[in-house]
Design a protein around this motif. Structure first.
Motif, PDB file in Angstrom:
ATOM      1  N   THR A  51     147.450  -9.482 -25.552  1.00 42.46           N
ATOM      2  CA  THR A  51     147.842 -10.359 -26.653  1.00 42.46           C
ATOM      3  C   THR A  51     147.087 -11.667 -26.543  1.00 42.46           C
ATOM      4  O   THR A  51     146.968 -12.227 -25.448  1.00 42.46           O
ATOM      5  CB  THR A  51     149.355 -10.624 -26.637  1.00 42.46           C
ATOM      6  N   ALA A  52     146.585 -12.141 -27.679  1.00 40.48           N
ATOM      7  CA  ALA A  52     145.888 -13.426 -27.736  1.00 40.48           C
ATOM      8  C   ALA A  52     146.847 -14.480 -28.283  1.00 40.48           C
ATOM      9  O   ALA A  52     147.591 -14.221 -29.239  1.00 40.48           O
ATOM     10  CB  ALA A  52     144.658 -13.331 -28.623  1.00 40.48           C
ATOM     11  N   TYR A  53     146.820 -15.653 -27.659  1.00 39.28           N
ATOM     12  CA  TYR A  53     147.675 -16.775 -28.045  1.00 39.28           C
ATOM     13  C   TYR A  53     146.818 -18.004 -28.314  1.00 39.28           C
ATOM     14  O   TYR A  53     145.846 -18.250 -27.606  1.00 39.28           O
ATOM     15  CB  TYR A  53     148.655 -17.117 -26.916  1.00 39.28           C
ATOM     16  N   LEU A  54     147.204 -18.779 -29.316  1.00 40.95           N
ATOM     17  CA  LEU A  54     146.508 -20.022 -29.627  1.00 40.95           C
ATOM     18  C   LEU A  54     147.498 -21.166 -29.523  1.00 40.95           C
ATOM     19  O   LEU A  54     148.509 -21.184 -30.204  1.00 40.95           O
ATOM     20  CB  LEU A  54     145.918 -19.980 -31.040  1.00 40.95           C
ATOM     21  N   ALA A  68     144.526 -15.137 -23.359  1.00 42.81           N
ATOM     22  CA  ALA A  68     144.931 -13.738 -23.490  1.00 42.81           C
ATOM     23  C   ALA A  68     145.866 -13.388 -22.339  1.00 42.81           C
ATOM     24  O   ALA A  68     145.763 -13.950 -21.249  1.00 42.81           O
ATOM     25  CB  ALA A  68     143.715 -12.823 -23.470  1.00 42.81           C
ATOM     26  N   GLU A  69     146.745 -12.443 -22.616  1.00 44.98           N
ATOM     27  CA  GLU A  69     147.670 -11.979 -21.578  1.00 44.98           C
ATOM     28  C   GLU A  69     147.671 -10.458 -21.529  1.00 44.98           C
ATOM     29  O   GLU A  69     147.899  -9.794 -22.549  1.00 44.98           O
ATOM     30  CB  GLU A  69     149.076 -12.495 -21.857  1.00 44.98           C
ATOM     31  N   THR A  80     142.302 -16.298 -16.255  1.00 49.43           N
ATOM     32  CA  THR A  80     141.204 -17.268 -16.117  1.00 49.43           C
ATOM     33  C   THR A  80     140.316 -17.339 -17.352  1.00 49.43           C
ATOM     34  O   THR A  80     139.316 -18.055 -17.352  1.00 49.43           O
ATOM     35  CB  THR A  80     140.328 -16.923 -14.892  1.00 49.43           C
ATOM     36  N   ILE A  81     140.692 -16.619 -18.400  1.00 51.49           N
ATOM     37  CA  ILE A  81     139.881 -16.583 -19.614  1.00 51.49           C
ATOM     38  C   ILE A  81     140.526 -17.470 -20.675  1.00 51.49           C
ATOM     39  O   ILE A  81     141.689 -17.299 -21.016  1.00 51.49           O
ATOM     40  CB  ILE A  81     139.752 -15.145 -20.148  1.00 51.49           C
ATOM     41  N   SER A  82     139.746 -18.412 -21.181  1.00 55.89           N
ATOM     42  CA  SER A  82     140.220 -19.235 -22.297  1.00 55.89           C
ATOM     43  C   SER A  82     139.022 -19.669 -23.124  1.00 55.89           C
ATOM     44  O   SER A  82     137.878 -19.611 -22.674  1.00 55.89           O
ATOM     45  CB  SER A  82     140.996 -20.452 -21.796  1.00 55.89           C
ATOM     46  N   CYS A  83     139.312 -20.098 -24.321  1.00 60.09           N
ATOM     47  CA  CYS A  83     138.265 -20.531 -25.232  1.00 60.09           C
ATOM     48  C   CYS A  83     138.812 -21.702 -26.040  1.00 60.09           C
ATOM     49  O   CYS A  83     139.917 -21.620 -26.564  1.00 60.09           O
ATOM     50  CB  CYS A  83     137.878 -19.367 -26.136  1.00 60.09           C
ATOM     51  N   VAL A 102     136.144 -12.098 -26.401  1.00 61.34           N
ATOM     52  CA  VAL A 102     136.477 -10.676 -26.415  1.00 61.34           C
ATOM     53  C   VAL A 102     135.707  -9.930 -25.327  1.00 61.34           C
ATOM     54  O   VAL A 102     136.262  -9.053 -24.652  1.00 61.34           O
ATOM     55  CB  VAL A 102     136.214 -10.077 -27.819  1.00 61.34           C
ATOM     56  N   LYS A 103     134.466 -10.274 -25.125  1.00 62.32           N
ATOM     57  CA  LYS A 103     133.660  -9.642 -24.063  1.00 62.32           C
ATOM     58  C   LYS A 103     134.296  -9.875 -22.692  1.00 62.32           C
ATOM     59  O   LYS A 103     134.452  -8.938 -21.901  1.00 62.32           O
ATOM     60  CB  LYS A 103     132.242 -10.215 -24.086  1.00 62.32           C
ATOM     61  N   PHE A 104     134.707 -11.102 -22.414  1.00 64.13           N
ATOM     62  CA  PHE A 104     135.316 -11.409 -21.123  1.00 64.13           C
ATOM     63  C   PHE A 104     136.676 -10.735 -20.969  1.00 64.13           C
ATOM     64  O   PHE A 104     137.026 -10.265 -19.880  1.00 64.13           O
ATOM     65  CB  PHE A 104     135.426 -12.915 -20.911  1.00 64.13           C
TER      66      PHE A 104
END
Length: 125
Positions: A51-54, A68-69, A80-83, A102-104
């Motif tokens: 799931t992606a959260y903003l 993402a979780e 450890t992934i954020s944008c 998305v790649k990460f």
């Protein structure tokens, strides 16, 4: 920043995630939480979702952080992934940022135990 601005950037990002084969969160989750979109992955133990959260940045009210979780082995493998997205980003830059995000996420999930087993041919049951 107004709630309308938040919904606008959230909608832009969710739309671009759907273009990258994610599913937009249902209306209740989208409207009432920071959830944007999700994607299912087949693993050796069945289907699992990321799931992606903003959320709004604490430092700048025009800056947003996408995370993402995906739980595997008792931890979020995407922790450890954020944008970071600024309110003024164009759709083109949102697309570029999301392609890396998305790649990460895909790479982190592919490295998780159950997904790796599935990718190497081990099936549930």
């Amino acid at each position: 920043m107004s709630n309308e601005e938040y919904v606008t950037i959230k909608t832009k990002i969710a739309t671009q995630l759907t273009n990258l084969k994610w599913d937009k969160a249902d209306e209740l989750a989208f409207d009432c939480t920071t959830g944007l979109a999700h994607k299912s992955y087949t693993t050796a133990v069945g289907s699992k979702d990321v799931t992606a959260y903003l959320r709004r940045s604490e430092d700048d009210d025009k800056d947003f952080i996408l995370t993402a979780e995906y739980e595997s082995e008792g931890r979020n493998v995407c922790s450890t992934i954020s944008c970071h997205f600024h309110l003024d980003l164009t759709i083109k830059w949102i697309e570029v940022y999301l392609s890396y995000f998305v790649k990460f996420v895909d790479e982190a999930i592919a490295a998780s135990y159950a997904r790796k087993l599935f990718l190497n041919g081990v099936k549930n049951g």
